[in-house]
Design a protein around this motif. Structure first.
Motif, PDB file in Angstrom:
ATOM      1  N   ILE A  60       0.631  -1.764  -0.082  1.00 37.48           N
ATOM      2  CA  ILE A  60       0.374  -0.150   0.190  1.00 37.48           C
ATOM      3  C   ILE A  60       0.550   1.078  -0.217  1.00 37.48           C
ATOM      4  CG2 ILE A  60      -1.923   1.234   1.335  1.00 37.48           C
ATOM      5  CD1 ILE A  60      -3.224  -1.591   2.411  1.00 37.48           C
ATOM      6  N   GLU A  61       1.597   1.508   0.944  1.00 41.37           N
ATOM      7  CA  GLU A  61       2.710   2.659   1.074  1.00 41.37           C
ATOM      8  C   GLU A  61       3.684   3.064  -0.290  1.00 41.37           C
ATOM      9  OE1 GLU A  61       2.273   4.866   3.337  1.00 41.37           O
ATOM     10  OE2 GLU A  61       0.863   3.794   3.768  1.00 41.37           O
ATOM     11  N   SER A  96       3.254   1.813  -3.408  1.00 44.27           N
ATOM     12  CA  SER A  96       1.979   1.846  -4.588  1.00 44.27           C
ATOM     13  C   SER A  96       1.819   3.654  -4.625  1.00 44.27           C
ATOM     14  CB  SER A  96       0.365   1.580  -4.382  1.00 44.27           C
ATOM     15  OG  SER A  96      -0.445   2.532  -3.478  1.00 44.27           O
ATOM     16  N   LYS A  97       2.248   4.224  -3.432  1.00 45.33           N
ATOM     17  CA  LYS A  97       1.921   5.645  -3.403  1.00 45.33           C
ATOM     18  C   LYS A  97       3.277   6.433  -3.553  1.00 45.33           C
ATOM     19  CE  LYS A  97      -0.591   5.405   1.561  1.00 45.33           C
ATOM     20  NZ  LYS A  97      -0.467   5.550   2.773  1.00 45.33           N
ATOM     21  N   THR A  98       2.224   8.449  -3.717  1.00 48.53           N
ATOM     22  CA  THR A  98       3.650   8.503  -4.560  1.00 48.53           C
ATOM     23  C   THR A  98       5.158   9.384  -2.960  1.00 48.53           C
ATOM     24  OG1 THR A  98       2.408  10.556  -3.989  1.00 48.53           O
ATOM     25  CG2 THR A  98       2.136   9.703  -6.302  1.00 48.53           C
ATOM     26  N   PRO A 108       5.361   8.130   1.124  1.00 47.99           N
ATOM     27  CA  PRO A 108       4.758   6.785   2.467  1.00 47.99           C
ATOM     28  C   PRO A 108       3.997   7.906   3.231  1.00 47.99           C
ATOM     29  CG  PRO A 108       6.847   6.564   2.082  1.00 47.99           C
ATOM     30  CD  PRO A 108       6.369   7.981   0.722  1.00 47.99           C
ATOM     31  N   GLY A 109       2.488   7.519   3.535  1.00 46.79           N
ATOM     32  CA  GLY A 109       1.917   7.933   4.163  1.00 46.79           C
ATOM     33  C   GLY A 109       2.070   8.448   6.000  1.00 46.79           C
ATOM     34  N   TYR A 116     -14.276   5.573   1.953  1.00 48.80           N
ATOM     35  CA  TYR A 116     -12.921   4.641   1.187  1.00 48.80           C
ATOM     36  C   TYR A 116     -13.982   3.924   0.237  1.00 48.80           C
ATOM     37  CZ  TYR A 116      -8.766   4.991   4.007  1.00 48.80           C
ATOM     38  OH  TYR A 116      -7.782   5.198   4.097  1.00 48.80           O
TER      39      TYR A 116
END
Length: 130
Positions: free
Chosen positions: A60-61, A63-65, A67-68, A130
């Motif tokens: 999940i992280e 796939s992000k531009t 990390p969240g 979501y």
């Protein structure tokens, strides 16, 4: 046995679940966890976590531009539904949780509870579904 300083959250449930890193759960931000424990105390019932810390390689992280909040150790996803989700939300807001995601459809229902500084890289306060 719980070796963490938070009575209701063991390090083992806070660790990344990507399967490739050596996360221990100690990556969680202590101030965030103290607030999460206060929420648990106020809720008075178990708060099973679907997700806590995530390393940068977690799918999940990755796939992000960038990390969240899970990567920063300032977010968890609490498995809950219906009245329990509403009760948690009502308790979380006054405790300063300022980034909240609501997933209340399908099989995996949860609340994303996070704290992000105002003016930081993530907009806060913020609420989304979501």
């Amino acid at each position: 046995m719980n070796d963490s300083p938070w009575p209701n959250f063991a390090y083992s449930e806070l660790r990344c679940r990507c399967g490739v890193c050596d996360s221990t759960g100690r990556e969680m931000e202590p101030a965030f966890m103290t607030r999460l424990q206060r929420l648990r105390d106020a809720f008075g019932r178990p708060m099973p976590l679907a997700s806590a810390y995530r390393c940068a390689r977690h799918p999940i992280e990755a796939s992000k531009t960038a990390p969240g909040e899970h990567f920063d150790g300032r977010a968890v996803d609490v498995r809950c539904r219906g009245a329990d989700a509403l009760a948690l939300l009502r308790l979380a807001l006054p405790l300063g949780f300022n980034r909240i995601g609501i997933h209340q459809k399908g099989h995996e229902r949860f609340l994303h509870l996070a704290i992000s500084p105002n003016g930081g890289r993530l907009p806060s306060p913020a609420i989304w579904s979501y």
